[in-house]
Design an enzyme around this catalytic site. Structure first.
Site, mmCIF file in Angstrom:
data_model
loop_
_atom_site.group_PDB
_atom_site.id
_atom_site.type_symbol
_atom_site.label_atom_id
_atom_site.label_comp_id
_atom_site.label_asym_id
_atom_site.label_seq_id
_atom_site.Cartn_x
_atom_site.Cartn_y
_atom_site.Cartn_z
ATOM 1 N N ASN A 210 -80.784 12.475 24.923
ATOM 2 C CA ASN A 210 -80.681 12.174 23.487
ATOM 3 C C ASN A 210 -81.897 12.722 22.754
ATOM 4 O OD1 ASN A 210 -82.811 10.023 23.424
ATOM 5 N ND2 ASN A 210 -81.426 9.172 24.972
ATOM 6 N N ASP A 279 -76.994 4.809 28.152
ATOM 7 C CA ASP A 279 -76.183 3.651 28.557
ATOM 8 C C ASP A 279 -75.329 3.980 29.776
ATOM 9 O OD1 ASP A 279 -77.158 2.068 26.543
ATOM 10 O OD2 ASP A 279 -75.650 2.733 25.098
ATOM 11 N N LYS A 289 -74.446 23.811 41.142
ATOM 12 C CA LYS A 289 -74.114 24.065 39.737
ATOM 13 C C LYS A 289 -72.589 24.127 39.569
ATOM 14 C CE LYS A 289 -74.909 27.304 36.046
ATOM 15 N NZ LYS A 289 -74.832 28.718 35.797
ATOM 16 N N ASP A 306 -79.192 -2.472 31.959
ATOM 17 C CA ASP A 306 -79.985 -2.620 30.738
ATOM 18 C C ASP A 306 -81.362 -3.164 31.111
ATOM 19 O OD1 ASP A 306 -81.123 -3.660 28.264
ATOM 20 O OD2 ASP A 306 -79.156 -3.218 27.403
ATOM 21 N N PHE A 323 -85.859 -2.411 20.566
ATOM 22 C CA PHE A 323 -85.515 -1.627 19.381
ATOM 23 C C PHE A 323 -83.998 -1.614 19.258
ATOM 24 C CE2 PHE A 323 -88.990 0.695 17.306
ATOM 25 C CZ PHE A 323 -90.045 0.252 18.080
ATOM 26 N N LYS A 337 -77.947 -7.675 18.898
ATOM 27 C CA LYS A 337 -78.782 -7.236 20.036
ATOM 28 C C LYS A 337 -79.843 -8.281 20.351
ATOM 29 C CE LYS A 337 -77.979 -2.363 19.985
ATOM 30 N NZ LYS A 337 -78.281 -1.100 19.398
HETATM 31 N N1 CTP Z 1 -82.327 -0.553 26.443
HETATM 32 C C1 CTP Z 1 -82.749 -0.717 27.743
HETATM 33 N N2 CTP Z 1 -81.957 -0.281 28.761
HETATM 34 C C2 CTP Z 1 -80.770 0.298 28.528
HETATM 35 C C3 CTP Z 1 -80.345 0.486 27.186
HETATM 36 C C4 CTP Z 1 -81.149 0.048 26.164
HETATM 37 O O1 CTP Z 1 -83.842 -1.239 27.974
HETATM 38 N N3 CTP Z 1 -80.043 0.703 29.550
HETATM 39 C C5 CTP Z 1 -83.182 -1.055 25.358
HETATM 40 C C6 CTP Z 1 -83.740 0.014 24.446
HETATM 41 O O2 CTP Z 1 -84.977 0.492 24.915
HETATM 42 C C7 CTP Z 1 -83.871 -0.754 23.134
HETATM 43 C C8 CTP Z 1 -82.715 -1.738 23.181
HETATM 44 O O3 CTP Z 1 -82.380 -1.864 24.559
HETATM 45 O O4 CTP Z 1 -85.044 -1.505 23.082
HETATM 46 C C9 CTP Z 1 -81.519 -1.332 22.393
HETATM 47 O O5 CTP Z 1 -81.142 -0.004 22.695
HETATM 48 P P1 CTP Z 1 -80.025 0.722 21.826
HETATM 49 O O6 CTP Z 1 -79.852 2.105 22.344
HETATM 50 O O7 CTP Z 1 -80.320 0.526 20.369
HETATM 51 O O8 CTP Z 1 -78.758 -0.154 22.104
HETATM 52 P P2 CTP Z 1 -77.864 -0.357 23.358
HETATM 53 O O9 CTP Z 1 -78.279 -1.633 24.015
HETATM 54 O O10 CTP Z 1 -77.862 0.858 24.205
HETATM 55 O O11 CTP Z 1 -76.443 -0.600 22.671
HETATM 56 P P3 CTP Z 1 -75.570 0.440 21.768
HETATM 57 O O12 CTP Z 1 -75.727 1.783 22.419
HETATM 58 O O13 CTP Z 1 -74.215 -0.114 21.880
HETATM 59 O O14 CTP Z 1 -76.112 0.373 20.368
#
Ligand code: CTP
Length: 397
Positions: A210, A279, A289, A306, A323, A337
């Site tokens: 990303n 995620d 490859k 997570d 965040f 969240k």
């Molecule tokens: N986060 C994490 N581990 C993951 C995904 C997210 O620790 N596998 C943490 C991020 O570092 C951030 C928070 O969770 O502090 C929210 O991440 P965000 O990308 O905003 O949301 P998601 O939990 O991934 O949900 P969505 O993609 O549905 O918005």
């Protein structure tokens, strides 16, 4: 690291004979690692040229509030936001009076009104003027507004008088500026921060990732270090240099980041999950490859753990700050969240905007807890980072 490394100082030079020492002030600030931009008032320009300040600061000197060109690129608001601190050295009796009256009569006074960075003034004037009750009254107004005074020294003056009014030595001025940034609020505290983007391999040459740059995480790291914390960074793909004063652990995938966090979380006082963790990961990573074929290709993805949720579940959990990167239903999604992850606070980040957030040097966030919400207006990530750390200290430590 030098005490002013990465610090951006706006130096205001006003009308006093001591203005000839301003290039030396610039150099002493640079010796400590600062980047300096100078504002030369009309009075200051009677004693020193713009060129001397430009040559020493290596930046364009700002002197005109009504400069159309400057307004487009670096107007008074931009200068005010750019600054980590504003130093006025020398500060003349006239500039002190204008500041005390809250006037917006030139570029320098406008910048001071428009900033939320710390302001320091180093007065320099004839000893009788400095002793006058008008100057003393104006200074006490400024002190009450949290402007820091770098008192002038006692000695022989350019006019032949002897008394208090000489500009403090430039090296001492630079040291006092650096002291603004040292704090002991987090001394003895340990902070673990995840930052950057994770990388989920597809095959040996391709991956899913990303736009995260790691800039916000680094700003938080710097602000924590400034406040005296011992910082550990667990970082993925970042586009900026990391601090040399933290323990830095490089990871690739979300799984690796999860493992590194769990191995290092014990004894941490605060965990800030700033990384953009994927995620999902690819279920079957190809050893070789993937070759191009003229048919559709489907990648099977499986969820990553997570990290934030798992840290929040620990029996002896640190203060956990997450965040929320959102593009729609911002507050509602961030509140969900906060609840679902079980963390102490969520920092809402609107990642749909082009002028701040992802990849940018600026950001605008909302700090949310169950009981409390505070918007931190658009500013450099460095300043936003400091505000976030201040709030964490105030609310949780
Ligand atoms: N986060 C994490 N581990 C993951 C995904 C997210 O620790 N596998 C943490 C991020 O570092 C951030 C928070 O969770 O502090 C929210 O991440 P965000 O990308 O905003 O949301 P998601 O939990 O991934 O949900 P969505 O993609 O549905 O918005």
């Amino acid at each position: 690291m030098k005490t002013l490394t990465n610090k951006r100082i706006v130096l205001g030079v006003s009308g006093s004979i001591a203005a000839y020492k301003a290039p030396d002030v610039v150099r002493r600030l640079q010796d400590l690692g600062a980047e300096v931009r100078a504002i030369l008032t009309q009075g200051g320009a009677k004693f020193i040229t713009e060129l001397s300040l430009q040559a020493t600061s290596k930046n364009k000197v700002h002197n005109n509030l009504w400069d159309n060109e400057a307004e487009l690129s670096m107007g008074h608001i931009e200068l005010a936001k750019w600054a980590d601190a504003i130093l006025i050295a020398p500060a003349s009796a006239n500039t002190i009076a204008n500041l005390s009256a809250g006037k917006a009569c030139d570029l320098l006074t406008n910048v001071v009104l428009a900033t939320d960075a710390p302001v320091l003034i180093a007065p320099a004037m004839n000893q009788q003027m400095y002793a006058s009750s008008a100057v003393k009254d104006n200074l006490s107004v400024l002190l009450a507004r949290n402007i820091k005074l770098i008192s002038p020294e006692f000695g022989e003056q350019a006019c032949g008088d002897v008394g208090e009014g000489r500009l403090t030595e430039p090296s001492k001025i630079a040291k006092q500026v650096s002291e603004v940034f040292s704090s002991t609020k987090l001394t003895g505290k340990k902070i673990l921060i995840t930052l950057g983007a994770t990388i989920e391999p597809i095959d040996p040459v391709r991956y899913l990732s990303n736009h995260s740059s790691g800039k916000m995480g680094m700003a938080l790291a710097r602000a924590s270090i400034e406040a005296g914390a011992k910082v550990t960074l667990i970082y993925g793909n970042v586009s900026i240099p990391l601090s040399e004063e933290s323990t830095n652990i490089l990871v690739g995938s979300g799984e690796e980041m999860h493992q590194a966090v769990m191995e290092n979380i014990k004894d941490q006082d605060v965990f800030i999950a700033c990384a953009a963790v994927s995620d999902y990961r690819v279920k079957n990573i190809e050893k070789n490859k993937i070759k191009k074929e003229n048919t559709e290709l489907t990648l099977e993805l499986i969820p990553n753990k997570d990290i934030l949720v798992d840290v929040c579940k620990l029996k002896q959990k640190p203060i956990c700050i997450g965040f929320a990167a959102e593009t729609q239903n911002l507050i509602e999604n961030a509140q969900n969240k906060l609840k679902n992850k079980g963390c102490d606070a969520i920092i809402l980040n609107d990642v749909s905007k082009r002028d701040f957030g992802f990849k940018n040097d600026e950001n605008e966030v909302v700090f949310l807890t169950k009981k409390y919400s505070q918007k931190i207006e658009k500013n450099s990530k460095q300043i936003i980072g400091r505000k976030i750390i201040e709030i964490i200290v105030e609310k949780f430590l």
